[in-house]
Design a protein around this motif. Structure first.
Motif, PDB file in Angstrom:
ATOM      1  N   PRO A  18       0.798  -1.230   0.000  1.00 56.86           N
ATOM      2  CA  PRO A  18       0.000   0.000   0.000  1.00 56.86           C
ATOM      3  C   PRO A  18       0.830   1.280   0.000  1.00 56.86           C
ATOM      4  O   PRO A  18       0.341   2.313  -0.460  1.00 56.86           O
ATOM      5  CB  PRO A  18      -0.809  -0.105   1.294  1.00 56.86           C
ATOM      6  CG  PRO A  18      -0.860  -1.554   1.604  1.00 56.86           C
ATOM      7  CD  PRO A  18       0.449  -2.103   1.138  1.00 56.86           C
ATOM      8  N   VAL A  47     -11.396   7.444  -6.232  1.00 57.97           N
ATOM      9  CA  VAL A  47     -10.046   6.875  -6.133  1.00 57.97           C
ATOM     10  C   VAL A  47      -9.642   6.769  -4.659  1.00 57.97           C
ATOM     11  O   VAL A  47      -9.158   5.738  -4.198  1.00 57.97           O
ATOM     12  CB  VAL A  47      -9.019   7.731  -6.911  1.00 57.97           C
ATOM     13  CG1 VAL A  47      -7.593   7.246  -6.643  1.00 57.97           C
ATOM     14  CG2 VAL A  47      -9.310   7.690  -8.404  1.00 57.97           C
ATOM     15  N   GLN A  48      -9.869   7.836  -3.926  1.00 51.84           N
ATOM     16  CA  GLN A  48      -9.524   7.816  -2.510  1.00 51.84           C
ATOM     17  C   GLN A  48     -10.303   6.733  -1.754  1.00 51.84           C
ATOM     18  O   GLN A  48      -9.730   5.973  -0.977  1.00 51.84           O
ATOM     19  CB  GLN A  48      -9.808   9.191  -1.893  1.00 51.84           C
ATOM     20  CG  GLN A  48      -9.654   9.197  -0.391  1.00 51.84           C
ATOM     21  CD  GLN A  48      -9.239  10.561   0.124  1.00 51.84           C
ATOM     22  OE1 GLN A  48      -8.150  11.052  -0.153  1.00 51.84           O
ATOM     23  NE2 GLN A  48     -10.129  11.182   0.878  1.00 51.84           N
ATOM     24  N   PHE A  51      -8.791   3.284  -2.419  1.00 50.34           N
ATOM     25  CA  PHE A  51      -7.597   2.964  -1.629  1.00 50.34           C
ATOM     26  C   PHE A  51      -7.965   2.612  -0.193  1.00 50.34           C
ATOM     27  O   PHE A  51      -7.468   1.645   0.368  1.00 50.34           O
ATOM     28  CB  PHE A  51      -6.612   4.141  -1.643  1.00 50.34           C
ATOM     29  CG  PHE A  51      -5.879   4.312  -2.945  1.00 50.34           C
ATOM     30  CD1 PHE A  51      -5.406   3.211  -3.637  1.00 50.34           C
ATOM     31  CD2 PHE A  51      -5.650   5.577  -3.469  1.00 50.34           C
ATOM     32  CE1 PHE A  51      -4.723   3.357  -4.844  1.00 50.34           C
ATOM     33  CE2 PHE A  51      -4.955   5.740  -4.673  1.00 50.34           C
ATOM     34  CZ  PHE A  51      -4.500   4.627  -5.355  1.00 50.34           C
ATOM     35  N   LEU A  52      -8.858   3.408   0.382  1.00 52.93           N
ATOM     36  CA  LEU A  52      -9.202   3.165   1.791  1.00 52.93           C
ATOM     37  C   LEU A  52      -9.969   1.849   1.953  1.00 52.93           C
ATOM     38  O   LEU A  52      -9.731   1.097   2.892  1.00 52.93           O
ATOM     39  CB  LEU A  52      -9.999   4.350   2.349  1.00 52.93           C
ATOM     40  CG  LEU A  52      -9.210   5.680   2.392  1.00 52.93           C
ATOM     41  CD1 LEU A  52     -10.069   6.823   2.928  1.00 52.93           C
ATOM     42  CD2 LEU A  52      -7.925   5.550   3.209  1.00 52.93           C
ATOM     43  N   LEU A  55      -7.532  -1.058   1.720  1.00 52.60           N
ATOM     44  CA  LEU A  55      -6.780  -1.296   2.956  1.00 52.60           C
ATOM     45  C   LEU A  55      -7.552  -2.202   3.902  1.00 52.60           C
ATOM     46  O   LEU A  55      -6.976  -3.052   4.575  1.00 52.60           O
ATOM     47  CB  LEU A  55      -6.475   0.035   3.663  1.00 52.60           C
ATOM     48  CG  LEU A  55      -5.391   0.909   3.059  1.00 52.60           C
ATOM     49  CD1 LEU A  55      -5.297   2.217   3.828  1.00 52.60           C
ATOM     50  CD2 LEU A  55      -4.047   0.190   3.067  1.00 52.60           C
ATOM     51  N   GLU A  56      -8.858  -2.008   3.927  1.00 50.77           N
ATOM     52  CA  GLU A  56      -9.703  -2.825   4.803  1.00 50.77           C
ATOM     53  C   GLU A  56      -9.757  -4.285   4.339  1.00 50.77           C
ATOM     54  O   GLU A  56     -10.038  -5.176   5.107  1.00 50.77           O
ATOM     55  CB  GLU A  56     -11.134  -2.279   4.819  1.00 50.77           C
ATOM     56  CG  GLU A  56     -11.280  -0.827   5.248  1.00 50.77           C
ATOM     57  CD  GLU A  56     -11.144  -0.657   6.758  1.00 50.77           C
ATOM     58  OE1 GLU A  56     -11.623  -1.555   7.477  1.00 50.77           O
ATOM     59  OE2 GLU A  56     -10.547   0.344   7.191  1.00 50.77           O
TER      60      GLU A  56
ATOM     61  N   LEU B  74      -3.728  13.195 -11.474  1.00 52.56           N
ATOM     62  CA  LEU B  74      -4.300  13.755 -10.247  1.00 52.56           C
ATOM     63  C   LEU B  74      -3.312  14.788  -9.712  1.00 52.56           C
ATOM     64  O   LEU B  74      -2.105  14.614  -9.858  1.00 52.56           O
ATOM     65  CB  LEU B  74      -4.432  12.645  -9.211  1.00 52.56           C
ATOM     66  CG  LEU B  74      -5.813  12.051  -8.959  1.00 52.56           C
ATOM     67  CD1 LEU B  74      -5.682  10.903  -7.977  1.00 52.56           C
ATOM     68  CD2 LEU B  74      -6.778  13.082  -8.423  1.00 52.56           C
ATOM     69  N   PHE B  78      -3.389  16.434  -3.763  1.00 52.41           N
ATOM     70  CA  PHE B  78      -4.373  15.396  -3.415  1.00 52.41           C
ATOM     71  C   PHE B  78      -3.689  14.041  -3.220  1.00 52.41           C
ATOM     72  O   PHE B  78      -4.052  13.271  -2.332  1.00 52.41           O
ATOM     73  CB  PHE B  78      -5.459  15.308  -4.501  1.00 52.41           C
ATOM     74  CG  PHE B  78      -6.636  14.468  -4.110  1.00 52.41           C
ATOM     75  CD1 PHE B  78      -7.576  14.940  -3.200  1.00 52.41           C
ATOM     76  CD2 PHE B  78      -6.804  13.197  -4.630  1.00 52.41           C
ATOM     77  CE1 PHE B  78      -8.664  14.159  -2.818  1.00 52.41           C
ATOM     78  CE2 PHE B  78      -7.897  12.410  -4.256  1.00 52.41           C
ATOM     79  CZ  PHE B  78      -8.827  12.898  -3.360  1.00 52.41           C
ATOM     80  N   MET B  82      -3.736  11.659   0.083  1.00 49.33           N
ATOM     81  CA  MET B  82      -4.109  10.239   0.058  1.00 49.33           C
ATOM     82  C   MET B  82      -3.029   9.378   0.669  1.00 49.33           C
ATOM     83  O   MET B  82      -3.313   8.454   1.424  1.00 49.33           O
ATOM     84  CB  MET B  82      -4.384   9.784  -1.380  1.00 49.33           C
ATOM     85  CG  MET B  82      -5.729  10.221  -1.914  1.00 49.33           C
ATOM     86  SD  MET B  82      -6.269   9.227  -3.320  1.00 49.33           S
ATOM     87  CE  MET B  82      -4.978   9.569  -4.482  1.00 49.33           C
ATOM     88  N   ILE B  86      -3.348   6.876   3.841  1.00 45.73           N
ATOM     89  CA  ILE B  86      -2.997   5.456   3.765  1.00 45.73           C
ATOM     90  C   ILE B  86      -1.998   5.093   4.868  1.00 45.73           C
ATOM     91  O   ILE B  86      -2.174   4.100   5.576  1.00 45.73           O
ATOM     92  CB  ILE B  86      -2.424   5.105   2.372  1.00 45.73           C
ATOM     93  CG1 ILE B  86      -3.556   5.146   1.327  1.00 45.73           C
ATOM     94  CG2 ILE B  86      -1.758   3.733   2.372  1.00 45.73           C
ATOM     95  CD1 ILE B  86      -3.100   5.002  -0.108  1.00 45.73           C
ATOM     96  N   GLU B  87      -0.969   5.948   5.049  1.00 47.49           N
ATOM     97  CA  GLU B  87       0.023   5.687   6.092  1.00 47.49           C
ATOM     98  C   GLU B  87      -0.631   5.656   7.476  1.00 47.49           C
ATOM     99  O   GLU B  87      -0.340   4.794   8.299  1.00 47.49           O
ATOM    100  CB  GLU B  87       1.131   6.752   6.076  1.00 47.49           C
ATOM    101  CG  GLU B  87       1.994   6.758   4.824  1.00 47.49           C
ATOM    102  CD  GLU B  87       2.634   5.410   4.513  1.00 47.49           C
ATOM    103  OE1 GLU B  87       3.024   4.682   5.457  1.00 47.49           O
ATOM    104  OE2 GLU B  87       2.741   5.068   3.313  1.00 47.49           O
ATOM    105  N   GLN B  89      -3.717   4.978   8.204  1.00 46.60           N
ATOM    106  CA  GLN B  89      -4.525   3.759   8.305  1.00 46.60           C
ATOM    107  C   GLN B  89      -3.637   2.546   8.596  1.00 46.60           C
ATOM    108  O   GLN B  89      -3.959   1.707   9.420  1.00 46.60           O
ATOM    109  CB  GLN B  89      -5.268   3.562   6.987  1.00 46.60           C
ATOM    110  CG  GLN B  89      -6.356   2.509   7.020  1.00 46.60           C
ATOM    111  CD  GLN B  89      -7.642   3.058   7.605  1.00 46.60           C
ATOM    112  OE1 GLN B  89      -7.858   4.251   7.609  1.00 46.60           O
ATOM    113  NE2 GLN B  89      -8.477   2.180   8.121  1.00 46.60           N
ATOM    114  N   LEU B  90      -2.485   2.493   7.924  1.00 42.72           N
ATOM    115  CA  LEU B  90      -1.581   1.371   8.124  1.00 42.72           C
ATOM    116  C   LEU B  90      -1.054   1.358   9.555  1.00 42.72           C
ATOM    117  O   LEU B  90      -0.937   0.307  10.174  1.00 42.72           O
ATOM    118  CB  LEU B  90      -0.408   1.451   7.133  1.00 42.72           C
ATOM    119  CG  LEU B  90      -0.745   1.106   5.680  1.00 42.72           C
ATOM    120  CD1 LEU B  90       0.452   1.418   4.787  1.00 42.72           C
ATOM    121  CD2 LEU B  90      -1.137  -0.357   5.530  1.00 42.72           C
ATOM    122  N   ASN B  93      -3.701   0.120  11.884  1.00 40.89           N
ATOM    123  CA  ASN B  93      -3.862  -1.330  11.800  1.00 40.89           C
ATOM    124  C   ASN B  93      -2.789  -2.071  12.595  1.00 40.89           C
ATOM    125  O   ASN B  93      -3.022  -3.145  13.120  1.00 40.89           O
ATOM    126  CB  ASN B  93      -3.818  -1.792  10.340  1.00 40.89           C
ATOM    127  CG  ASN B  93      -5.061  -1.350   9.594  1.00 40.89           C
ATOM    128  OD1 ASN B  93      -6.008  -0.832  10.191  1.00 40.89           O
ATOM    129  ND2 ASN B  93      -5.058  -1.547   8.286  1.00 40.89           N
TER     130      ASN B  93
END
Lengths: 199, 95
Positions: A18, A47-48, A51-52, A55-56, B74, B78, B82, B86-87, B89-90, B93
């Motif tokens: 990721p 798109v966002q 990605f989210l 991750l799930e 993009l 932005f 994103m 992501i980081e 969220q990681l 987790n």
């Protein structure tokens, strides 16, 4: 797996990383979403969300398909969800073959022949091998953007992967009769828009 | 078919273009095919419409299936947002 981005592919299996997603796939996914929604903000959000959501679901990643294929499949479902939202409410209305209020009627009422000002003209697009060039393509994209979102949903979904009409109708909760009326209207408007902008 | 029915078909470009659209993406009945044939025999405008419509379908198909058309970008801001999400969220987790 997640914490070993340096690990390389082995035994034909795909790994997931990721940390690299945005750099590797963001532009591709954005283009995919934009060509199907014709809305920059919407495409960005999708798109966002992709990605989210991915991750799930990382645990469910099938190493047989590539990350790109997997992410694209997630995005595709999001695009369809978006179509579903756009067409909600469509089911309750019966769309008649005549143009509705506020819409261009290309035909003379009762007689049903073309109105003089809307008669399709030959401008090259009718040739066997028309000039399918970049300019015409960008006009097409601009014309698609002008369509009501419900029409765009129905039209794009039909052309997206040749899905069965019944499937689209049930996904979008549109009757078959309404489906064809929308396809018809969409094409009348798209064609007229191309002619207007092509000289 | 009765004569006045044929006259109606000959004038009805609304119906003819509808049948053209349906036929290109699905199928129409034998009767509809006959109606369309009668109409197109006498209507040069709908014949133009039909050819243009088929080419529009080709263009739309290419637009949706051809990966080689220009990739859009993009904006970097932005993308950065994103990446951060992501980081974040990681890290969540991991904990």
């Amino acid at each position: 797996m997640l914490n070993n981005p340096q690990q390389t592919q082995s035994g034909g299996e795909y790994l997931i990383d990721p940390h690299q997603w945005v750099d590797k796939y963001a532009d591709y996914l954005y283009t995919y979403a934009f060509t199907r929604t014709n809305n920059e903000d919407k495409a960005r959000d999708l798109v966002q969300e992709t990605f989210l959501a991915a991750l799930e679901k990382v645990d469910g990643f099938e190493s047989r398909s590539s990350e790109k294929t997997w992410l694209t499949a997630i995005l595709k479902n999001k695009v369809i969800d978006n179509y579903r939202k756009a067409s909600s409410g469509l089911a309750k209305k019966t769309v008649s073959l005549d143009a509705g209020a506020g819409q261009t009627d290309f035909f003379v009422p009762d007689y049903n022949n073309w109105r003089p000002e809307h008669v399709p003209k030959a401008f090259g697009l009718e040739d066997d091998c028309p000039m399918l060039n970049k300019e015409l393509n960008s006009i097409l994209q601009r014309c698609l953007q002008k369509l009501p979102s419900q029409w765009l949903a129905v039209f794009t979904m039909k052309h997206m992967d040749d899905a069965k009409t019944e499937e689209i109708c049930s996904e979008l909760k549109v009757t078959t009769a309404n489906f064809w009326v929308i396809i018809h209207r969409t094409k009348l408007n798209l064609r007229a828009c191309l002619q207007r902008n092509w000289n | 078919m009765e004569m006045d029915e044929i006259t109606k078909i000959a004038y009805n470009c609304r119906k003819a273009t509808f049948l053209i659209e349906k036929q290109q993406l699905s199928s129409i009945t034998m009767r509809e095919k006959l109606e369309l044939k009668i109409h197109l025999a006498g209507c040069v405008v709908c014949r133009i419409f039909m050819q243009q419509s088929a080419n529009i379908n080709k263009m739309v198909h290419n637009l949706l299936h051809d990966d080689t058309h220009t990739e859009m970008k993009l904006n970097d801001e932005f993308k950065k947002e994103m990446k951060d999400k992501i980081e974040q969220q990681l890290n969540n987790n991991k904990n």
